[in-house]
Design a protein around this motif. Structure first.
Motif, PDB file in Angstrom:
ATOM      1  N   GLU A 145      -8.803   2.186  -7.038  1.00 53.55           N
ATOM      2  CA  GLU A 145      -8.356   2.210  -5.996  1.00 53.55           C
ATOM      3  C   GLU A 145      -8.981   0.793  -5.491  1.00 53.55           C
ATOM      4  OE1 GLU A 145      -6.390   3.789  -3.772  1.00 53.55           O
ATOM      5  OE2 GLU A 145      -5.962   5.055  -5.166  1.00 53.55           O
TER       6      GLU A 145
ATOM      7  N   THR B 166       1.109   6.877  -6.804  1.00 52.59           N
ATOM      8  CA  THR B 166      -0.220   7.636  -7.241  1.00 52.59           C
ATOM      9  C   THR B 166      -0.266   8.901  -6.744  1.00 52.59           C
ATOM     10  OG1 THR B 166      -1.623   6.365  -5.556  1.00 52.59           O
ATOM     11  CG2 THR B 166      -1.523   5.352  -7.867  1.00 52.59           C
ATOM     12  N   ARG B 167       0.035   9.096  -5.313  1.00 51.66           N
ATOM     13  CA  ARG B 167      -0.178  10.292  -4.725  1.00 51.66           C
ATOM     14  C   ARG B 167       0.982  10.900  -4.243  1.00 51.66           C
ATOM     15  NH1 ARG B 167      -4.191   6.792  -4.072  1.00 51.66           N
ATOM     16  NH2 ARG B 167      -3.454   6.121  -2.198  1.00 51.66           N
ATOM     17  N   GLY B 168       2.170  10.166  -4.168  1.00 59.27           N
ATOM     18  CA  GLY B 168       3.533  10.446  -3.245  1.00 59.27           C
ATOM     19  C   GLY B 168       4.509  11.032  -4.351  1.00 59.27           C
TER      20      GLY B 168
ATOM     21  N   CYS C 283      -1.661   1.865 -12.111  1.00 59.33           N
ATOM     22  CA  CYS C 283      -1.290   3.373 -11.788  1.00 59.33           C
ATOM     23  C   CYS C 283      -1.565   4.071 -13.438  1.00 59.33           C
ATOM     24  CB  CYS C 283       0.063   3.469 -11.426  1.00 59.33           C
ATOM     25  SG  CYS C 283       0.653   5.269 -11.337  1.00 59.33           S
TER      26      CYS C 283
ATOM     27  N   GLN D 239       4.798  10.179  -8.077  1.00 58.34           N
ATOM     28  CA  GLN D 239       3.534  10.194  -8.917  1.00 58.34           C
ATOM     29  C   GLN D 239       4.064  10.862 -10.373  1.00 58.34           C
ATOM     30  OE1 GLN D 239       0.570  13.070  -7.095  1.00 58.34           O
ATOM     31  NE2 GLN D 239      -0.842  12.445  -8.752  1.00 58.34           N
TER      32      GLN D 239
ATOM     33  N   HIS E 264       0.865  -1.202   0.036  1.00 56.26           N
ATOM     34  CA  HIS E 264      -0.067   0.119   0.121  1.00 56.26           C
ATOM     35  C   HIS E 264       0.998   1.283   0.157  1.00 56.26           C
ATOM     36  CE1 HIS E 264      -3.901  -1.591   0.130  1.00 56.26           C
ATOM     37  NE2 HIS E 264      -3.584  -2.581   0.996  1.00 56.26           N
ATOM     38  N   ALA E 265       2.077   1.137   0.684  1.00 58.63           N
ATOM     39  CA  ALA E 265       3.022   2.445   0.698  1.00 58.63           C
ATOM     40  C   ALA E 265       3.670   2.829  -0.806  1.00 58.63           C
ATOM     41  CB  ALA E 265       3.894   2.167   1.633  1.00 58.63           C
TER      42      ALA E 265
ATOM     43  N   TRP F  73       1.928   1.767  -3.493  1.00 52.04           N
ATOM     44  CA  TRP F  73       0.960   2.267  -4.295  1.00 52.04           C
ATOM     45  C   TRP F  73       0.681   3.660  -3.966  1.00 52.04           C
ATOM     46  CZ3 TRP F  73      -1.645   1.859  -8.473  1.00 52.04           C
ATOM     47  CH2 TRP F  73      -3.090   2.384  -8.500  1.00 52.04           C
ATOM     48  N   HIS F  74       0.614   4.126  -2.793  1.00 53.69           N
ATOM     49  CA  HIS F  74       0.632   5.482  -2.432  1.00 53.69           C
ATOM     50  C   HIS F  74       1.804   6.339  -3.175  1.00 53.69           C
ATOM     51  CE1 HIS F  74       1.103   9.279   0.047  1.00 53.69           C
ATOM     52  NE2 HIS F  74      -0.276   8.983   0.004  1.00 53.69           N
TER      53      HIS F  74
ATOM     54  N   GLU G  10     -10.539   7.115 -10.312  1.00 53.58           N
ATOM     55  CA  GLU G  10      -9.541   6.881  -8.871  1.00 53.58           C
ATOM     56  C   GLU G  10     -10.422   5.855  -8.361  1.00 53.58           C
ATOM     57  OE1 GLU G  10      -8.490  10.242  -7.033  1.00 53.58           O
ATOM     58  OE2 GLU G  10      -7.747  11.076  -9.001  1.00 53.58           O
TER      59      GLU G  10
END
Length: 187
Positions: free
Chosen positions: A172, A90-92, A159, A95, A83-84, A86-87, A168
């Motif tokens: 998700e 996609t958002r970190g 992604c 990205q 999950h980290a 993935w973050h 999204e």
């Protein structure tokens, strides 16, 4: 760190930002150098070639899978690390830079002489560190490699789908399902 090493590191980070915005397909070092406040000659001095600059930009911009998964000791911590990751893409922090990897992967089949090696290296650098993590959790060798590929390639594909479609919510849900499958206990 000497000033040459510092300048090289600074240029590499600027190059990552530039490539994430402008792409690599039509990359010319002269306009890139101008945009970065340097010259084509200096980019070649620091990186040797256009291809080496792209290779280094991908390496500098991809998530550090070894670091993200280093403390995995069970399926729950594997899920948290997935999950980290993935973050991150996609958002970190990764990205925007992951766009560079997507471009290289898309160009590799049609321009293999230019991009296939760097595309393979990028995939290997993200999949291979996960194989021993899966083995440590009790997965046999072929399944450990397959699960590592499923997780990395699956998240990368989702992604890209998210970037292209903007859907999204659907993505998700799919990412959670993929992670659950990739971290299920070995058979």
């Amino acid at each position: 760190m000497d000033s040459g090493t510092g300048r090289r590191a600074e240029l590499l980070q600027q190059a990552v930002d530039y490539l994430a915005t402008h792409g690599i397909a039509d990359l010319s070092l002269a306009p890139m150098g101008e945009a970065l406040g340097t010259s084509k000659r200096m980019l070649l001095y620091y990186f040797g070639s256009r291809e080496n600059l792209i290779t280094e930009a991908i390496a500098a911009s991809r998530p550090d899978v070894t670091e993200l998964f280093h403390s995995v000791h069970d399926e729950k911590s594997l899920s948290a690390a997935a999950h980290a990751l993935w973050h991150a893409i996609t958002r970190g922090r990764q990205q925007r830079p992951i766009h560079i990897l997507f471009q290289v992967l898309a160009l590799a089949p049609t321009q293999p002489e230019r991009y296939l090696t760097v595309a393979r290296e990028a995939i290997t650098a993200m999949v291979e560190p996960l194989v021993p993590v899966y083995r440590k959790l009790g997965y046999p060798e072929p399944e450990a490699a397959a699960r590592a590929s499923l997780l990395i390639s699956g998240l990368r594909g989702l992604c890209l789908d998210r970037i292209v479609t903007g859907d999204e919510e659907r993505i998700e849900i799919a990412a959670r399902a993929l992670i659950a499958t990739a971290v299920a206990p070995p058979a």
